[in-house]
Motif scaffolding. Structure first.
Motif, PDB file in Angstrom:
ATOM      1  N   PHE A   1      -1.848 -45.417 -11.528  1.00 30.44           N
ATOM      2  CA  PHE A   1      -2.285 -45.592 -12.855  1.00 30.44           C
ATOM      3  C   PHE A   1      -2.189 -44.404 -13.822  1.00 30.44           C
ATOM      4  N   GLY A   2      -1.976 -44.688 -14.886  1.00 36.32           N
ATOM      5  CA  GLY A   2      -1.556 -43.530 -16.018  1.00 36.32           C
ATOM      6  C   GLY A   2      -2.884 -42.828 -16.500  1.00 36.32           C
ATOM      7  N   PRO A   3      -2.737 -41.780 -17.187  1.00 36.52           N
ATOM      8  CA  PRO A   3      -3.817 -41.148 -17.359  1.00 36.52           C
ATOM      9  C   PRO A   3      -4.590 -41.511 -18.572  1.00 36.52           C
ATOM     10  N   GLU A   4      -4.287 -42.902 -19.178  1.00 43.82           N
ATOM     11  CA  GLU A   4      -5.499 -43.387 -20.085  1.00 43.82           C
ATOM     12  C   GLU A   4      -6.219 -44.443 -19.431  1.00 43.82           C
ATOM     13  N   VAL A   5      -5.903 -44.583 -18.063  1.00 42.74           N
ATOM     14  CA  VAL A   5      -6.834 -45.531 -17.232  1.00 42.74           C
ATOM     15  C   VAL A   5      -7.858 -44.670 -16.709  1.00 42.74           C
ATOM     16  N   GLU A   6      -9.195 -44.896 -17.549  1.00 43.25           N
ATOM     17  CA  GLU A   6     -10.531 -43.915 -16.940  1.00 43.25           C
ATOM     18  C   GLU A   6     -10.827 -44.646 -15.842  1.00 43.25           C
ATOM     19  N   LEU A   7     -11.213 -43.945 -14.874  1.00 40.14           N
ATOM     20  CA  LEU A   7     -11.890 -44.331 -13.666  1.00 40.14           C
ATOM     21  C   LEU A   7     -12.592 -43.196 -12.710  1.00 40.14           C
ATOM     22  N   ILE A   8     -13.635 -43.692 -12.181  1.00 44.25           N
ATOM     23  CA  ILE A   8     -14.597 -42.679 -11.774  1.00 44.25           C
ATOM     24  C   ILE A   8     -14.718 -43.436 -10.023  1.00 44.25           C
ATOM     25  N   SER A   9     -14.597 -42.339  -9.026  1.00 40.34           N
ATOM     26  CA  SER A   9     -14.346 -42.820  -7.801  1.00 40.34           C
ATOM     27  C   SER A   9     -15.070 -41.911  -6.920  1.00 40.34           C
ATOM     28  N   ARG A  10     -15.821 -42.448  -5.841  1.00 41.51           N
ATOM     29  CA  ARG A  10     -16.617 -41.602  -4.892  1.00 41.51           C
ATOM     30  C   ARG A  10     -16.614 -42.111  -3.482  1.00 41.51           C
ATOM     31  N   VAL A  11     -16.860 -41.126  -2.645  1.00 45.52           N
ATOM     32  CA  VAL A  11     -16.974 -41.737  -1.222  1.00 45.52           C
ATOM     33  C   VAL A  11     -18.455 -41.684  -0.814  1.00 45.52           C
ATOM     34  N   THR A  12     -18.549 -42.821  -0.073  1.00 43.67           N
ATOM     35  CA  THR A  12     -20.073 -42.550   0.905  1.00 43.67           C
ATOM     36  C   THR A  12     -20.024 -42.700   2.135  1.00 43.67           C
TER      37      THR A  12
ATOM     38  N   MET B   1     -27.754 -46.509  10.029  1.00 45.29           N
ATOM     39  CA  MET B   1     -28.005 -47.327   8.798  1.00 45.29           C
ATOM     40  C   MET B   1     -28.709 -46.892   7.599  1.00 45.29           C
ATOM     41  N   GLN B   2     -29.821 -46.143   7.849  1.00 41.37           N
ATOM     42  CA  GLN B   2     -30.625 -45.651   6.582  1.00 41.37           C
ATOM     43  C   GLN B   2     -29.895 -44.638   6.037  1.00 41.37           C
ATOM     44  N   ALA B   3     -29.095 -43.884   6.815  1.00 43.45           N
ATOM     45  CA  ALA B   3     -28.337 -42.709   6.054  1.00 43.45           C
ATOM     46  C   ALA B   3     -27.280 -43.298   5.100  1.00 43.45           C
ATOM     47  N   ALA B   4     -26.448 -44.339   5.701  1.00 41.76           N
ATOM     48  CA  ALA B   4     -25.600 -45.089   4.892  1.00 41.76           C
ATOM     49  C   ALA B   4     -26.016 -45.609   3.650  1.00 41.76           C
ATOM     50  N   ARG B   5     -27.447 -46.207   3.938  1.00 37.22           N
ATOM     51  CA  ARG B   5     -27.923 -47.013   2.660  1.00 37.22           C
ATOM     52  C   ARG B   5     -28.113 -45.871   1.673  1.00 37.22           C
ATOM     53  N   ALA B   6     -28.863 -44.757   1.922  1.00 37.47           N
ATOM     54  CA  ALA B   6     -29.236 -43.720   0.943  1.00 37.47           C
ATOM     55  C   ALA B   6     -28.104 -42.992   0.356  1.00 37.47           C
ATOM     56  N   ASP B   7     -26.759 -42.850   1.167  1.00 34.29           N
ATOM     57  CA  ASP B   7     -25.724 -42.228   0.555  1.00 34.29           C
ATOM     58  C   ASP B   7     -25.144 -43.267  -0.156  1.00 34.29           C
TER      59      ASP B   7
ATOM     60  N   VAL C   1     -24.308 -42.189  -4.361  1.00 39.23           N
ATOM     61  CA  VAL C   1     -22.772 -42.474  -4.973  1.00 39.23           C
ATOM     62  C   VAL C   1     -23.222 -43.372  -6.178  1.00 39.23           C
ATOM     63  N   CYS C   2     -23.757 -44.427  -5.935  1.00 45.76           N
ATOM     64  CA  CYS C   2     -23.932 -45.459  -7.058  1.00 45.76           C
ATOM     65  C   CYS C   2     -24.776 -44.615  -8.221  1.00 45.76           C
ATOM     66  N   SER C   3     -25.597 -43.909  -7.974  1.00 49.92           N
ATOM     67  CA  SER C   3     -26.327 -43.315  -9.036  1.00 49.92           C
ATOM     68  C   SER C   3     -25.626 -42.336  -9.610  1.00 49.92           C
ATOM     69  N   GLU C   4     -24.763 -41.416  -9.100  1.00 47.24           N
ATOM     70  CA  GLU C   4     -23.716 -40.461  -9.762  1.00 47.24           C
ATOM     71  C   GLU C   4     -23.031 -41.359 -10.692  1.00 47.24           C
ATOM     72  N   ILE C   5     -22.414 -42.149 -10.179  1.00 47.97           N
ATOM     73  CA  ILE C   5     -21.577 -42.991 -10.993  1.00 47.97           C
ATOM     74  C   ILE C   5     -22.332 -43.656 -12.204  1.00 47.97           C
ATOM     75  N   ARG C   6     -23.368 -43.836 -11.995  1.00 45.62           N
ATOM     76  CA  ARG C   6     -24.455 -44.299 -13.491  1.00 45.62           C
ATOM     77  C   ARG C   6     -24.605 -43.054 -14.392  1.00 45.62           C
TER      78      ARG C   6
ATOM     79  N   LEU D   1     -15.816 -46.276  -3.635  1.00 44.65           N
ATOM     80  CA  LEU D   1     -16.234 -47.013  -4.531  1.00 44.65           C
ATOM     81  C   LEU D   1     -15.650 -46.283  -5.788  1.00 44.65           C
ATOM     82  N   THR D   2     -14.659 -47.345  -6.498  1.00 50.81           N
ATOM     83  CA  THR D   2     -14.088 -46.874  -7.780  1.00 50.81           C
ATOM     84  C   THR D   2     -14.406 -47.974  -9.188  1.00 50.81           C
ATOM     85  N   VAL D   3     -14.674 -47.270 -10.005  1.00 45.40           N
ATOM     86  CA  VAL D   3     -15.072 -48.255 -11.236  1.00 45.40           C
ATOM     87  C   VAL D   3     -14.091 -47.670 -12.265  1.00 45.40           C
ATOM     88  N   PHE D   4     -13.546 -48.570 -13.024  1.00 47.62           N
ATOM     89  CA  PHE D   4     -12.739 -48.618 -14.282  1.00 47.62           C
ATOM     90  C   PHE D   4     -13.639 -48.766 -15.537  1.00 47.62           C
ATOM     91  N   THR D   5     -13.553 -47.784 -16.306  1.00 47.89           N
ATOM     92  CA  THR D   5     -14.511 -47.737 -17.558  1.00 47.89           C
ATOM     93  C   THR D   5     -13.784 -47.708 -18.668  1.00 47.89           C
TER      94      THR D   5
END
Length: 427
Positions: free
Chosen positions: A195-206, A321-327, A331-336, A419-423
């Motif tokens: 993707f070129g520099p004009e494609v805005e995305l946010i990516s996180r590892v959980t 499982m609980q640690a995976a859910r919390a993490d 990361v979803c909250s960080e993206i928001r 998780l990667t989102v295009f914005t």
């Protein structure tokens, strides 16, 4: 930029699933909020359809002639907004509304050139990767592609299939001269989309594993056999942390089968990372989770599925499982939070009379690559993992797959989600 049309379906016959997907896509493309003329398609299928991969791509390409480029792969499961299809015949498609001069599909017969070296002037900023887990020197391949991007950031996953391990990579730019006819379906190596520099995305590892005890430094190692941690025999540390003894092998093996290691390479060590992890009881994105593959009682060593160097940090861990859910929620909250509008200077004691607002952005599409070991009931119920993402991000276009390993930050991960989102700027 408008919302990316997306669709998903399951059916024992791939033609029926494709018909359902095409109907959904065409209905969305007729809506004003969705892109009407996208040109890049992301296609993910479960391994039930792997042997029909070429027929599926040919059919979708014929039915959607406006889509000039395709990328994707196969997994034991695939993901879509709010649902996962695990161990059943299914496919998912997302059509990305990106300018053709801001992306390039690449593969083994049309490799990604060094950033800025294309005659067209295309500059690769980030890249989505699909890779064969059996590829030789896979880590080096990932690093090589990352070096050809401006940011050095790549994301994606390894093919996860119990039958044919295939990747989709069909480009309107064609392929290298002399490579013969290529139908857009490949086996082996690495492919994806830059993707070129004009494609805005946010990516996180959980992360999906939780440390059992504190990190230690590897002070003696031979290949994949860790001999000492902080100067103490590694096997002694492991048995003490687990509270087991080799004198009771059945009890010990049952506990050891559930135990993994979290490795942090010296170049990825962060000064405040241990304190941050201790505070939340979770690993950060710098940690690679690997299996324990054997014990050496004679040398008091622990063999791991990696070749860690001296000075790397190691923490024994387990899936939780609980640690995976919390993490994942984290990361979803960080993206928001990154998408929320802010005002410059609001934290300063000297605030401008008319501070310049930071434009809000919204999600137009999302891609989620999760480990096949996290799929199914690991989160407590079918589709629970994707439902967590839906609750956090909202009703956004999302597709993805359950991989044999995850890729992010030029590293190969396990038991994680990427998780990667295009914005795009909010209207």
């Amino acid at each position: 930029m408008k919302l990316f049309p997306y669709a998903h379906a399951t059916h024992p016959q791939w033609r029926m699933a494709a018909a359902l997907v095409l109907a959904q896509l065409r209905a969305q493309m007729a809506l004003p909020a969705y892109a009407a003329t996208p040109s890049l398609g992301l296609l993910y299928i479960t391994d039930h359809y792997a042997t029909q991969a070429q027929a599926i791509l040919d059919h979708l390409s014929a039915e959607l002639p406006e889509i000039t480029d395709w990328s994707g792969t196969v997994g034991v499961g695939i993901a879509a907004n709010n649902v996962e299809y695990f161990d059943e015949p299914a496919l998912a498609v997302m059509l990305c509304d990106l300018s053709p001069d801001q992306y390039r599909v690449f593969s083994g017969v049309a490799p990604l050139p060094a950033s800025g070296s294309e005659p067209s002037g295309f500059v690769a900023h980030t890249a989505l990767l699909h890779a064969d887990p059996g590829a030789h020197d896979l880590g080096e391949l990932v690093a090589e592609v990352a070096d050809r991007t401006q940011s050095g950031y790549v994301f994606g996953g390894l093919v996860g299939s119990r039958s044919a391990s295939v990747q989709f990579a069909a480009s309107s730019a064609g392929h290298l001269r002399g490579q013969g006819a290529v139908g857009g379906v490949f086996s082996g190596g690495i492919s994806g989309v830059a993707f070129g520099p004009e494609v805005e995305l946010i990516s996180r590892v959980t992360q999906g594993a939780q440390p059992i005890d504190r990190e230690r430094t590897i002070t003696a190692v031979e290949g994949n056999l860790v001999l000492e941690l902080d100067g103490e025999p590694a096997l002694d540390v492991l048995l003490r942390e687990l509270g087991v003894s080799l004198a009771q092998p059945q009890q010990a093996m049952e506990r050891l089968r559930r135990t993994l290691v979290g490795l942090t390479l010296p170049q990825h060590l962060l000064a405040d990372a241990p304190a941050q992890r201790h505070a939340r009881g979770q690993f950060g994105p710098e940690v690679m989770v690997r299996h324990i593959i054997g014990l050496d009682p004679a040398r008091h060593g622990v063999a791991v599925a990696e070749h860690p160097p001296l000075g790397a940090r190691l923490a024994f861990c387990e899936r939780h499982m609980q640690a995976a859910r919390a993490d994942l929620i984290r990361v979803c909250s960080e993206i928001r939070e990154e998408l929320e509008p802010e005002t410059l200077g609001m934290g300063s004691s000297m605030v401008a009379a008319d501070p310049e607002p930071v434009a809000a952005r919204h999600i137009v599409g999302a891609l989620y690559v999760s480990c096949s070991g996290r799929g199914g009931l690991h989160f407590g119920a079918p589709s629970a993992e994707l439902q967590i993402v839906r609750r956090a991000l909202g009703d956004v276009p999302l597709v993805g797959f359950f991989a044999g390993g995850e890729i992010a930050h030029q590293q190969l991960y396990g038991y994680t989600g990427v998780l990667t989102v295009f914005t795009a700027p909010a209207v």
